[in-house]
Design an enzyme around this catalytic site. Structure first.
Site, PDB file in Angstrom:
ATOM      1  N   CYS A  24       0.836  -1.201   0.000  1.00  0.00           N
ATOM      2  CA  CYS A  24       0.000   0.000   0.000  1.00  0.00           C
ATOM      3  C   CYS A  24       0.876   1.259   0.000  1.00  0.00           C
ATOM      4  O   CYS A  24       1.606   1.518   0.960  1.00  0.00           O
ATOM      5  CB  CYS A  24      -0.897  -0.046   1.236  1.00  0.00           C
ATOM      6  SG  CYS A  24      -1.700   1.494   1.670  1.00  0.00           S
ATOM      7  N   CYS A  61       0.290   3.618   2.912  1.00  0.00           N
ATOM      8  CA  CYS A  61       0.806   3.002   4.149  1.00  0.00           C
ATOM      9  C   CYS A  61       2.309   3.222   4.261  1.00  0.00           C
ATOM     10  O   CYS A  61       2.824   3.576   5.327  1.00  0.00           O
ATOM     11  CB  CYS A  61       0.504   1.505   4.172  1.00  0.00           C
ATOM     12  SG  CYS A  61      -1.255   1.098   4.141  1.00  0.00           S
TER      13      CYS A  61
END
Length: 138
Positions: free
Chosen positions: A58, A61
């Protein structure tokens, strides 16, 4: 890459991928039991917990991980935890995670707030609000 990984390295062959997500004072949750133990310890000690559901693939992230780690070193009275949604997919499913990162905030063992997305100012604001509201009885 981060320089610290706080995780039981016993039999996990994917440990290298967590270096970017879990460093500083951020603890990687590797089982439901580990989550329950950390929450119980924090509740007993009167500490706030932030649980971050994240993924190694991600982009947002990865972008917020260093900041999350910085915050963990700045706010040492808060327990910073991270869950890899791919490694603990069943656990993540019980939290109804629709996007990563998703942050849950706990006080006295109860969820008090939630943040979806890699929003640094909002994360900082929620942490400041929680630290300002923590009772000083201990």
């Amino acid at each position: 890459m981060g320089n610290c990984l706080d995780k039981d390295e016993s039999t996990d062959t994917h440990s290298d991928q967590h270096v970017e997500l879990a460093s500083g004072n951020v603890k990687l949750i590797s089982s439901t039991e580990a989550w329950e133990q950390k929450l119980e310890e924090a509740t007993r000690d009167g500490k706030t917990v932030i649980l971050n559901f994240s993924a190694t693939w991600c982009g947002p992230c990865k972008m917020i991980a260093p900041y999350y780690c910085e915050l963990s070193e700045k706010f040492t009275s808060i327990v910073f935890l991270i869950v890899d949604v791919d490694e603990l997919s069943d656990f993540a499913a019980t939290w109804d995670i629709k996007a990563t990162p998703t942050f849950f905030f706990f006080q006295n063992g109860q969820q008090v707030d939630k943040l979806v997305g890699a929003n640094k100012p909002e994360l900082q604001k929620k942490i400041a609000a929680i630290t300002d509201s923590v009772p000083k009885w201990q």
